[in-house]
Design a protein around this motif. Structure first.
Motif, mmCIF file in Angstrom:
data_model
loop_
_atom_site.group_PDB
_atom_site.id
_atom_site.type_symbol
_atom_site.label_atom_id
_atom_site.label_comp_id
_atom_site.label_asym_id
_atom_site.label_seq_id
_atom_site.Cartn_x
_atom_site.Cartn_y
_atom_site.Cartn_z
ATOM 1 N N ALA A 140 7.582 13.589 2.211
ATOM 2 C CA ALA A 140 6.672 12.837 1.340
ATOM 3 C C ALA A 140 7.404 11.798 0.509
ATOM 4 O O ALA A 140 6.894 10.694 0.285
ATOM 5 N N GLU A 141 8.621 12.119 0.052
ATOM 6 C CA GLU A 141 9.367 11.181 -0.783
ATOM 7 C C GLU A 141 9.752 9.907 -0.050
ATOM 8 O O GLU A 141 10.069 8.899 -0.672
ATOM 9 N N PRO A 153 4.730 8.011 9.331
ATOM 10 C CA PRO A 153 4.378 8.636 8.045
ATOM 11 C C PRO A 153 3.995 10.105 8.151
ATOM 12 O O PRO A 153 4.081 10.836 7.162
ATOM 13 N N THR A 154 3.572 10.543 9.337
ATOM 14 C CA THR A 154 3.188 11.951 9.491
ATOM 15 C C THR A 154 4.388 12.848 9.767
ATOM 16 O O THR A 154 4.244 14.066 9.813
ATOM 17 N N THR A 214 1.461 8.125 -3.642
ATOM 18 C CA THR A 214 0.884 8.759 -4.826
ATOM 19 C C THR A 214 -0.327 9.606 -4.479
ATOM 20 O O THR A 214 -0.570 10.639 -5.112
ATOM 21 N N LEU A 215 -1.107 9.195 -3.474
ATOM 22 C CA LEU A 215 -2.213 10.035 -3.022
ATOM 23 C C LEU A 215 -1.700 11.392 -2.525
ATOM 24 O O LEU A 215 -2.358 12.415 -2.713
ATOM 25 N N VAL A 216 -0.542 11.383 -1.909
ATOM 26 C CA VAL A 216 0.023 12.608 -1.336
ATOM 27 C C VAL A 216 0.775 13.436 -2.375
ATOM 28 O O VAL A 216 0.692 14.666 -2.376
ATOM 29 N N PRO A 222 0.792 -1.242 0.000
ATOM 30 C CA PRO A 222 0.000 0.000 0.000
ATOM 31 C C PRO A 222 0.821 1.288 0.000
ATOM 32 O O PRO A 222 0.290 2.338 -0.394
ATOM 33 N N TRP A 223 2.065 1.247 0.430
ATOM 34 C CA TRP A 223 2.802 2.506 0.589
ATOM 35 C C TRP A 223 3.019 3.280 -0.707
ATOM 36 O O TRP A 223 2.888 4.517 -0.708
#
Length: 545
Positions: free
Chosen positions: A513-514, A508-509, A449-451, A443-444
């Motif tokens: 983002a990369e 993740p927060t 890609t959503l971000v 899923p990552w």
């Protein structure tokens, strides 16, 4: 106060609960979370048998829910010749793999493979029957494209399947021929159903599912929606559950009608009286699955405007008049509907079918779905909201095959592909998915890609549709749980929820983002039981047998 079975302390907990988004300790008893909050309170549940896990500053969050994959099919692909781009970057490489397989088996035995992608191979073309004939003339060979909407067969496989130059195209399918009328070996959409490849045994399926579960656990996935469930699949999941060998929750969607080589079970399901929600924590029926169009990669997704430099607009499997009555029968029997529609023409048929049914049976409360839902118009988004429809968005496509989408459809159309910001603004729940084995199941990359809206090559597509990290995580947790009406017990850390959680390598927060696509599950739990740990297993192997 009764003692706890498991306590997590000294970490950062992302609960995915908007009402209480963070904590630093979690308490588990009898497979359920009974507390999420402060360490001092959590430790009050300790007794002699309690296991205390020191997170050492790491992040704990709900494990992932994959809302649209094909678990048993993925398992079987792990038994087939690996033709994915990483393994076969060229047709020459495919031929070498097939030759090796043919040399290792008896003449006449079938060779099955999976995963080729012409857009990522050196030759930038589909393999043909002649390519396969060169290396395996005496073995029937069938290789499915990564999208599962096309397959290439060699001459022996075509002969044994009774497919000749004068064989008519089935409705909703295409048998490709060259300019001289000769079969190329490529079979698109429903034409794949003409192939006579042997069926897998239950023993094969068990072996494949064991390997698939090892992958799921390593990715932090503990619930999967099977979007092509047939008799053998349902038998498989139930058998593994009975043997206590199912360490992932399965949410089956029953394949409704005969399509793409799959046998439909609509009549049988209705006759038996199955309803959405039937089952238990491990295997719980969701509803019926239909299909309306193909894939962008094969230029068979039904779009209004032609694909770039062609006059092709894809294949639409059914009209409203054909599909709506079938959907209605399921809905009237208490079964939710998920319908595959990628292109806007297909989405239009799906929506108009739901609208017809809604005039007789109110749908807003049911959480019916449109699968993939890649190119909805603004009007269609409004209609989806009015009908209470969900979008099973295959955002993993944008990362893994988005560059090919761009070539096939052009920049302007791609700006609104997988429109997650628009989904959210329209009030539409849109859980993310990979459609494994169509694209990689981790899923990552989808969350990344959503971000970022970046493809695997770094190309940014539709930047205005970006989500925040928190919103992206919800697409694979709480939003995905909502799609099975289980948002109170799955995809969230709060009292009463299942203790399906994972420890992450990074928060993740807090990372750039990369770095999102580099995050890994350090350990994965189902019902508070450890099923995967990097400390105890090789990467990708479950510790539950």
């Amino acid at each position: 106060m009764n003692g706890a079975d498991l306590i997590f302390v000294n970490g950062k907990v992302l609960t995915m609960d908007d009402a209480a988004p963070s904590a630093n300790a979690v308490v588990v008893k009898d497979g359920q979370i009974i507390y999420a909050g402060e360490k001092e309170t959590a430790l009050s549940w300790i007794y002699d048998g309690t296991e205390v896990v020191d997170l050492e500053g790491r992040t704990l969050m709900p494990s992932f829910i994959e809302s649209h994959i094909h678990p048993s099919i993925f398992g079987l692909t792990l038994l087939e010749v690996d033709c994915k781009p990483a393994a076969t970057p060229s047709i020459a490489a495919i031929k070498e793999k097939i030759k090796q397989k043919a040399d290792a088996i008896q003449e006449g035995q079938w060779i099955l493979g999976w995963g080729w992608d012409d857009s990522k191979m050196a030759e930038k073309r589909n393999p043909t029957r002649w390519d396969l004939d060169e290396v395996a003339p005496d073995n029937p060979v069938v290789l499915k494209r990564a999208c599962a909407h096309m397959a290439v067969a060699n001459s022996k496989a075509l002969e044994l399947s009774g497919i000749a130059e004068d064989t008519p195209n089935p409705q909703g399918g295409n048998i490709e021929r060259d300019e001289h009328g000769r079969l190329t070996g490529l079979l698109q959409e429903k034409a794949q159903g003409l192939l006579a490849a042997p069926k897998y045994t239950q023993e094969d399926m068990i072996k494949g599912m064991k390997r698939a579960q090892e992958k799921f656990a390593s990715w932090g996935i503990t619930t999967v929606h099977c979007m092509s469930t047939q008799t053998a699949d349902l038998q498989l999941y139930q058998f593994l559950a009975e043997q206590n060998k199912l360490n992932v929750r399965v949410r089956p969607w029953m394949w409704a009608i005969d399509q793409n080589g799959f046998d439909g079970s609509l009549e049988e399901v209705l006759k038996v009286g199955l309803r959405s929600g039937f089952g238990n924590d491990k295997v719980k029926i969701q509803g019926l699955k239909f299909m309306l169009d193909g894939s962008v990669g094969g230029k068979t997704a039904a779009v209004s405007e032609p694909y770039v430099d062609t006059e092709e607009t894809g294949i639409l499997y059914n009209t409203v008049e054909e599909i709506s009555p079938l959907m209605k029968r399921g809905i009237e029997s208490g079964l939710r509907i998920a319908i595959h529609a990628i292109g806007d023409r297909a989405i239009d048929v799906a929506i108009r079918s739901y609208e017809q049914i809604n005039e007789i049976v109110p749908l807003q409360h049911m959480r019916n779905r449109i699968e993939h839902c890649v190119f909805p118009t603004s009007t269609q988004l409004r209609q989806m909201n009015e009908l209470g429809l969900m979008a099973g968005s295959s955002i993993g496509f944008l990362h893994h095959i988005g560059d090919n989408y761009m070539k096939k459809l052009g920049e302007e159309r791609m700006k609104t592909a997988f429109p997650h910001r628009s989904f959210k603004e329209a009030g539409i729940k849109a859980p993310g998915n990979s459609d494994l084995p169509v694209t990689d199941g981790n899923p990552w990359p989808g969350i990344y890609t959503l971000v970022t809206r970046k493809t695997s090559s770094g190309q940014v597509i539709g930047a205005e549709e970006k989500l925040s990290v928190w919103e992206a995580l919800k697409a694979y947790t709480t939003d995905a749980a909502y799609s099975s009406c289980e948002e109170e017990i799955l995809g969230v850390i709060k009292p009463g929820a299942k203790a399906d959680v994972m420890v992450l390598s990074h928060n993740p927060t807090e990372v750039e983002a990369e770095q999102l696509r580099e995050i890994e599950a350090v350990s994965t739990y189902v019902d508070g039981k450890l099923i995967y740990s990097t400390n105890q297993t090789r990467k990708g192997e479950s510790i539950v047998q």
